[in-house]
Structures are given as structure tokens and as C-alpha cells.
Scaffold this active site. Structure first.
Site, PDB file in Angstrom:
ATOM      1  NE  ARG A  35      -3.681   4.794  30.366  1.00 22.04           N
ATOM      2  CZ  ARG A  35      -3.817   3.561  29.897  1.00 22.04           C
ATOM      3  NH1 ARG A  35      -2.859   2.685  30.065  1.00 22.04           N
ATOM      4  NH2 ARG A  35      -4.917   3.213  29.278  1.00 22.04           N
ATOM      5  CE  LYS A 201     -12.199 -11.403  20.159  1.00 25.99           C
ATOM      6  NZ  LYS A 201     -12.150 -11.814  21.498  1.00 25.99           N
ATOM      7  N   GLY A 350      -8.868   3.251  24.469  1.00 30.38           N
ATOM      8  CA  GLY A 350      -8.373   1.996  23.894  1.00 30.38           C
ATOM      9  C   GLY A 350      -7.764   2.173  22.514  1.00 30.38           C
ATOM     10  N   GLY A 373     -11.869   0.510  28.760  1.00 29.43           N
ATOM     11  CA  GLY A 373     -12.868  -0.334  29.428  1.00 29.43           C
ATOM     12  C   GLY A 373     -13.867   0.485  30.222  1.00 29.43           C
TER      13      GLY A 373
HETATM   14  P1  AMP Z   1     -10.989  -3.549  19.772  1.00 24.97           P
HETATM   15  O1  AMP Z   1      -9.974  -3.737  20.863  1.00 24.97           O
HETATM   16  O2  AMP Z   1     -12.137  -4.480  19.843  1.00 24.97           O
HETATM   17  O3  AMP Z   1     -11.367  -2.098  19.580  1.00 24.97           O
HETATM   18  O4  AMP Z   1     -10.248  -4.025  18.451  1.00 24.97           O
HETATM   19  C1  AMP Z   1      -9.199  -3.312  17.866  1.00 24.97           C
HETATM   20  C2  AMP Z   1      -8.576  -4.194  16.825  1.00 24.97           C
HETATM   21  O5  AMP Z   1      -9.517  -4.495  15.823  1.00 24.97           O
HETATM   22  C3  AMP Z   1      -7.408  -3.530  16.123  1.00 24.97           C
HETATM   23  O6  AMP Z   1      -6.223  -4.160  16.505  1.00 24.97           O
HETATM   24  C4  AMP Z   1      -7.712  -3.733  14.650  1.00 24.97           C
HETATM   25  O7  AMP Z   1      -6.599  -4.206  13.920  1.00 24.97           O
HETATM   26  C5  AMP Z   1      -8.783  -4.804  14.672  1.00 24.97           C
HETATM   27  N1  AMP Z   1      -9.595  -4.783  13.461  1.00 24.97           N
HETATM   28  C6  AMP Z   1     -10.201  -3.729  12.895  1.00 24.97           C
HETATM   29  N2  AMP Z   1     -10.772  -4.072  11.730  1.00 24.97           N
HETATM   30  C7  AMP Z   1     -10.505  -5.376  11.535  1.00 24.97           C
HETATM   31  C8  AMP Z   1     -10.797  -6.308  10.503  1.00 24.97           C
HETATM   32  N3  AMP Z   1     -11.487  -5.940   9.411  1.00 24.97           N
HETATM   33  N4  AMP Z   1     -10.355  -7.579  10.652  1.00 24.97           N
HETATM   34  C9  AMP Z   1      -9.653  -7.938  11.745  1.00 24.97           C
HETATM   35  N5  AMP Z   1      -9.346  -7.118  12.760  1.00 24.97           N
HETATM   36  C10 AMP Z   1      -9.766  -5.842  12.656  1.00 24.97           C
END
Ligand code: AMP
Length: 405
Positions: A35, A201, A350, A373
Site C-alpha cells: 500500500r 458469508k 480484500g 470494501g
Molecule cells: P470474505 O472476507 O467474505 O471474502 O471471506 C474470506 C474468507 O472466506 C476466507 O478467510 C476463507 O477462508 C473463507 N472461506 C472460503 N470458503 C470457505 C468455506 N467453504 N467455509 C468456510 N470459510 C470459507
């Protein structure tokens, strides 16, 4: 088109540049300076054009006095000195006499970095709540404000929106590049337009799905997110991560856009959330104890087929728990498919940006956004307050015409 740093005469002007120096620091050592490196062109331009350069940034979150110690910007000042090859005066305050005196004694081409803007959050979250007095005070320290912190553009803080409300403002090169690539990619996507969504999520990406499902030709869904869609579609997801509050949302999307939403056909499961070897199962084979950790090999092939056809690909969120070696294959497979696509390929910051770098595909895409974000906000179709507040070049021309004729 927003006003940029190039639209100002910077000579001998006190130019406040809001950067994103929110870098990972361990034991006062910066572990990834990306960054800071990305901020250098704007800072260098200001120096080369004779400005008195006043830098500011946030770093981490400040909730207690103890947070201040580990989130000081002092290590960033030292890193900047190395990268710029010039002295950077660090002022360990965000306001007050020492800061004001240091600024008034600056000469053209001097560089100063003030302390973490979020130190102001200890006193009623003044920075993060865009306290109007704070924005006015910081603006009073300079003549021109340049916002180059794309990573916080989706937030309305005193150090971006607050200052811009009070002095003449523009954007820096990093911000300009992000907008040049991301805005048309969403506003006028090249077709076929393929969106890949993963991550933990559904909840975090509801607005992204709602907006992009209208524009995209296909949305490929993997990661933890796909479990909730698959459950809504009637599959048993065992002990996998599920976003129970959003099952109805997923069911509605699937019903309305059945042809556009592409879900996994196989998954790699484990019986504990650990980095041990998993087994591949079809989506109709999961048992109660199964935890889905990654998309399976047939899904990688299926997703790759769609990716191959895309003229524009946008990706946000890893396909599996890529942090574990045993479950990085899905994310890697998608990186590989994207690498082979000659079209416009954009990674939305991210975790997906981190995954791409970790797996060594950093150079194989058109653009990796510096703001997770902020890029998600653009994908949602919402505006970015940190950019909205900057005047358009056209505004200036209009004002000029009004004044002249
Ligand atoms: P996000 O910040 O929403 O992009 O989430 C990223 C996170 O999602 C990473 O730390 C991954 O380990 C997690 N992730 C990806 N696939 C899975 C899964 N099948 N079960 C649980 N966590 C997951």
C-alpha cells in the site's frame, strides 16, 4: 471526471495527501509494504512539483490507549524515507502546536507525515464519525487536499470527506486508476460479463448479488457462500458454514435467476475445520458431519468453462479455505482459468487479492483493486462518499464560464 492532482498548481502550496498506509505491522516492522509502494507516484508528483507535502492516513482501529502504541505510523515514515529517498518528518500528533509549527516551517519539496488519523477516535470517534470541527481543523493545515486513499473511499471520515468539504480537492493517481478501471467495468461491462463470488458469508454480499445479477451474464458462486445457496436449493450441507438468515434470499435469487446463478456440483469436505486432507463429494452426497472446505475438481472445470467465454471477469472472495494448503485448489483453479483469459480480469481487493498474491497469480490479471470494501461498494452500485465530495473537472469549467461571461 473528478479533478486530479494534475489540475492544480502545487508550487509552494501546502498539499495534504490522504493516503492508505493501513499496512500490516508486526513488532514495529512492516510485513507488506504494497500500500505504501502504491502511494508513491502521487507523493513523488507532489514533491517534484514543489509542494509542501503533508501526508495522513489511518492504521488499524483505535479503541484503547494500548491500541495507539501498536498502531503508530512511525514505521511508515521510515519506510517512506527509503522508498522516496528523501527525509520524511514524522509528527507523533494529529493536532496541536508541534504539528502546526512543523507545517508552518516547511519548505517546498519537504515531506511530513502526521500520526494515525484514528488516534482521534479515542475521543468520541471524531475521525470515523466525520466530526465537522476535526475536518475543518485538518483542512486549515493545508491549501489543497488530494484524496488517494481508495481503501477508505466508501467511508465518510473526517480525513477524507471532512477535509474535502473545506478546501479545494482532487484525487491522486492511485484513486484515478481504480476509478478508470472499476467504474466502466460496472457501468458498461464487456459481454459476456462473468462475476465470481466466494468468501465466507452471503450476508456481506447481498447488495452485490442484487446489483450484479441484473448486469452479469453469469454469477459463479463458490466459497462458504455457496452452501447457503445449495441448502436453499434443497441439498444437505452437513456441518458446513451456513448463513441461516439468508436462506430465503438465496431461494428467491435462485428462483428468479435460475439460469444466471451457477453453483458447485462437487465440494471438498473434511470432518473438522482443520488443514488435513479432505475428500471430494458430489453436492448430493454430504453427510451430517461433513464440512465443505473448497469447491471440487468438477466445479473448477465447470467454472473454468464459463470464465473462458468471458470478455470481462470480476472476482470477489476465495473459493475455499485457501489459507489451508489442503483447500487452496479451488481458488488456485480459478486463478489459473483467469490467467488464461485474455479479457478484462478484475480482482475486487480484500481476501481474494491476498489469495491471488499468496498463490502467485498477481501478474496474471488486469487489475487488483487496493480497496476490498470500496470495490464492493462499487459492485453494489452505491456511491463512494470519499470520491463524491471531490469536484468534477466539469464543475470547474462551469464555474469558470459563469465567472467569465
Ligand atoms: P470474505 O472476507 O467474505 O471474502 O471471506 C474470506 C474468507 O472466506 C476466507 O478467510 C476463507 O477462508 C473463507 N472461506 C472460503 N470458503 C470457505 C468455506 N467453504 N467455509 C468456510 N470459510 C470459507
Amino acid at each position: 471526471m473528478k479533478k486530479t492532482i494534475k489540475d492544480f498548481n502545487l508550487k509552494n502550496k501546502k498539499v495534504i495527501i490522504r493516503c492508505d498506509f493501513n499496512v500490516p505491522i508486526k513488532d514495529f516492522k512492516i510485513t507488506d509494504n504494497n500500500r505504501i509502494v502504491m502511494s508513491i507516484p502521487t507523493i513523488k508528483y507532489a514533491i517534484d512539483n514543489g509542494a509542501k507535502v503533508i501526508l495522513m492516513s489511518h492504521l488499524g482501529k483505535i479503541k484503547t490507549e494500548a491500541d495507539k502504541k501498536k498502531n503508530t505510523l512511525k514505521p511508515v515514515a521510515l519506510e517512506l524515507e527509503k522508498l522516496l529517498n528523501t527525509k520524511v518528518k514524522f509528527i507523533p500528533f494529529t493536532r496541536g502546536k508541534e504539528l502546526e509549527d512543523a507545517i508552518s516551517s516547511m519548505n517546498s519539496k519537504d515531506v511530513l507525515l502526521m500520526e494515525n488519523t484514528r488516534f482521534e477516535d479515542l475521543d468520541g470517534k471524531k475521525e470515523s464519525n466525520n466530526d465537522s470541527e476535526l475536518g475543518k481543523y485538518w483542512a486549515s493545515l493545508g491549501d489543497i487536499f488530494i484524496n488517494d486513499a481508495f481503501g477508505t473511499a466508501h467511508r465518510s471520515h473526517a480525513s477524507n470527506v471532512g477535509i474535502a468539504e473545506n478546501i479545494d480537492s482532487g484525487i491522486g493517481f492511485l484513486m484515478e486508476k481504480e476509478l478508470e478501471i472499476l467504474k466502466p467495468a460496472i457501468d458498461k461491462p464487456k459481454k459476456p460479463f462473468i462475476v465470481i463470488l466466494g468468501g465466507a458469508k452471503v450476508n456481506d454480499k447481498i447488495k452485490v448479488i442484487e446489483n450484479l445479477v441484473e448486469i452479469a451474464d453469469y454469477i459463479l458462486i463458490g466459497g462458504g457462500m455457496c452452501h447457503t445457496f445449495l441448502k436453499a436449493d434443497g441439498y444437505n450441507m452437513g456441518n458446513s458454514l451456513i448463513d441461516n438468515d439468508n436462506i430465503d434470499f438465496c431461494a428467491n435469487i435462485l428462483e428468479k435467476y435460475s439460469k444466471k446463478i451457477i453453483l458447485p456440483i462437487d465440494l471438498v469436505v473434511n470432518n473438522e475445520f482443520k488443514d488435513t486432507k479432505g475428500i471430494v463429494k458430489s453436492i448430493n452426497e454430504l453427510e451430517e458431519s461433513d464440512i465443505s472446505m473448497d469447491i471440487g475438481p468438477k466445479t473448477i472445470k465447470l467454472f473454468a468453462k464459463y470464465i473462458k467465454e468471458g470478455k470481462e471477469i470480476i472476482w470477489n472472495g476465495p473459493m475455499g479455505v485457501f489459507e489451508f494448503k489442503n483447500f487452496e485448489a479451488g481458488t488456485k483453479g480459478i486463478c489459473e482459468a483467469i490467467k488464461n483469459n485474455p479479457g478484462l480480469t478484475i480482482i475486487g481487493g480484500g481476501d481474494s487479492a491476498f489469495a491471488l498474491k499468496k498463490l502467485g497469480y498477481e501478474k496474471d490479471v488486469t487489475h487488483i483493486s487496493t480497496g476490498g470494501g470500496a470495490s464492493l461498494a462499487l459492485f453494489e452500485g452505491t456511491t463512494l462518499p470519499g470520491i463524491d465530495i471531490i469536484p468534477d473537472k466539469a464543475d470547474d469549467i462551469t464555474n469558470f464560464k459563469k465567472k467569465t461571461f
